[in-house]
Design a protein around this motif. Structure first.
Motif, PDB file in Angstrom:
ATOM      1  N   MET A  26       1.068  -0.967  -0.083  1.00 13.98           N
ATOM      2  CA  MET A  26      -0.310  -0.154  -0.156  1.00 13.98           C
ATOM      3  C   MET A  26       0.621   0.928   0.476  1.00 13.98           C
ATOM      4  O   MET A  26       2.043   1.209   0.623  1.00 13.98           O
ATOM      5  CB  MET A  26      -0.876  -0.285   1.363  1.00 13.98           C
ATOM      6  CG  MET A  26      -2.114  -0.905   1.181  1.00 13.98           C
ATOM      7  SD  MET A  26      -3.094  -1.613  -0.664  1.00 13.98           S
ATOM      8  CE  MET A  26      -3.757  -2.662   0.417  1.00 13.98           C
ATOM      9  N   ASN A  27       0.777   2.364  -1.102  1.00 13.25           N
ATOM     10  CA  ASN A  27       1.676   3.461  -1.255  1.00 13.25           C
ATOM     11  C   ASN A  27       1.008   4.601  -0.131  1.00 13.25           C
ATOM     12  O   ASN A  27       1.792   5.471  -0.532  1.00 13.25           O
ATOM     13  CB  ASN A  27       1.590   3.393  -2.353  1.00 13.25           C
ATOM     14  CG  ASN A  27      -0.219   4.060  -3.817  1.00 13.25           C
ATOM     15  OD1 ASN A  27      -0.693   3.953  -2.379  1.00 13.25           O
ATOM     16  ND2 ASN A  27       0.081   4.069  -4.129  1.00 13.25           N
ATOM     17  N   GLY A  28      -0.038   4.109   0.641  1.00 11.09           N
ATOM     18  CA  GLY A  28      -0.606   5.514   1.242  1.00 11.09           C
ATOM     19  C   GLY A  28      -0.832   6.542   0.881  1.00 11.09           C
ATOM     20  O   GLY A  28      -1.423   7.838   1.346  1.00 11.09           O
ATOM     21  N   MET A  29      -1.263   6.573  -0.400  1.00 11.06           N
ATOM     22  CA  MET A  29      -2.402   7.137  -1.261  1.00 11.06           C
ATOM     23  C   MET A  29      -3.791   7.075  -1.156  1.00 11.06           C
ATOM     24  O   MET A  29      -4.041   5.952  -0.670  1.00 11.06           O
ATOM     25  CB  MET A  29      -2.046   7.143  -2.923  1.00 11.06           C
ATOM     26  CG  MET A  29      -1.053   7.232  -4.238  1.00 11.06           C
ATOM     27  SD  MET A  29      -1.302   7.113  -5.580  1.00 11.06           S
ATOM     28  CE  MET A  29      -2.407   7.617  -5.939  1.00 11.06           C
ATOM     29  N   MET A  30      -4.516   8.389  -1.009  1.00 11.54           N
ATOM     30  CA  MET A  30      -6.284   8.201  -0.575  1.00 11.54           C
ATOM     31  C   MET A  30      -6.732   7.564  -1.695  1.00 11.54           C
ATOM     32  O   MET A  30      -6.843   7.456  -2.756  1.00 11.54           O
ATOM     33  CB  MET A  30      -6.920   9.511  -0.445  1.00 11.54           C
ATOM     34  CG  MET A  30      -5.924  10.346   0.217  1.00 11.54           C
ATOM     35  SD  MET A  30      -6.309   9.753   2.385  1.00 11.54           S
ATOM     36  CE  MET A  30      -8.037  10.209   2.621  1.00 11.54           C
TER      37      MET A  30
END
Length: 275
Positions: free
Chosen positions: A1-5
């Motif tokens: 998971m890349n932390g983008m919303m």
């Protein structure tokens, strides 16, 4: 998971959650006694990732009734139904995957005026579907707590019935969920000599022996309903004539004498639980 919303989707039930930078810590729908968390633990995906290795199969279940299901099978595995009616198309129940090909196929058939869903296990990505087709979503207010992604397009209705267009009627039966709903589709809004029908999801579940249906609080965990719940279902559908039932799965349909089949099945069910 890349932390983008992102709007994360539960892999086990297909429910989409409100936008967040990290996956939700839990899925309340899967942790409820009617469903279950995957044996390997909670897992999340997104609509974009799902579309990378899945596609939707579209197939006519009946005249004016288009089945839409995902392959390979995803989450619970139900198929939605696009019910085509003169006053506008209704999407009955919902599935998680919505891709460009599906959108084009549905738009070629007149789009979607509104979405109605039998119960929370099929809420999936309903907000995305509603946005793409500029559609309203009808959900029974008794199941409000199970909406994991809020949307201004959702209209919560109350009571036993909600009249739509072309004689279509949503009927609250309860049972599997308090807000459990079926759709009455009258022959008058159908062409080609078709018959009155109920679209039932698994509020009234068509079983392998297509002469019968059944009723449960939980199907995977085998929790039965009691006689009061069965009687409520029978009472609430009694005013409506129907010869056919279209269930939650491909070809899970009762195509003749469906109202008699429901009555016969309810009597057998109550006798079997011995109450």
């Amino acid at each position: 998971m890349n932390g983008m919303m992102e709007n994360f989707v539960c892999v086990k039930c297909g429910t989409q959650f409100a936008e967040s930078a990290q996956p939700p810590p839990r899925c309340p729908i899967c942790e409820d006694e009617r469903q279950f968390v995957r044996h390997a633990g909670q897992e999340w995906t997104t609509l974009k990732r799902l579309a990378a290795d899945h596609h939707n199969r579209l197939e006519e279940e009946a005249p004016q009734l288009l089945g839409i299901g995902t392959e390979p099978e995803f989450a619970i595995g139900q198929r939605a139904l696009l019910m085509q009616s003169p006053g506008g198309n209704l999407l009955w129940d919902c599935i998680s995957l919505l891709d460009d090909k599906t959108i084009a196929e549905i738009n070629a058939r007149g789009g979607v005026r509104a979405i109605a869903i039998s119960h929370p296990h099929y809420y999936t990505t309903m907000a995305d579907w509603a946005e793409r087709f500029d559609a309203q979503i009808f959900l029974h207010a008794a199941d409000r707590e199970w909406v994991m992604r809020k949307s201004s397009r959702i209209q919560f209705w109350e009571g036993t019935t909600l009249s739509l267009w072309d004689g279509l009627t949503l009927i609250n039966c309860g049972g599997h969920f308090d807000g459990g709903t079926v759709l009455h589709w009258p022959a008058a809004s159908r062409s080609g000599g078709n018959k009155d029908a109920l679209l039932t999801g698994d509020i009234i579940q068509v079983v392998q022996d297509r002469r019968y249906v059944s009723f449960m609080r939980s199907y995977p965990n085998l929790i039965p309903l009691g006689p009061a719940a069965i009687n409520r279902i029978l009472k609430n559908i009694e005013p409506f004539p129907f010869e056919q039932i279209y269930g939650a799965w491909w070809k899970a349909n009762v195509l003749a004498n469906a109202k008699t089949a429901v009555a016969r099945s309810a009597e057998r069910y109550v006798r079997a639980i011995g109450l």
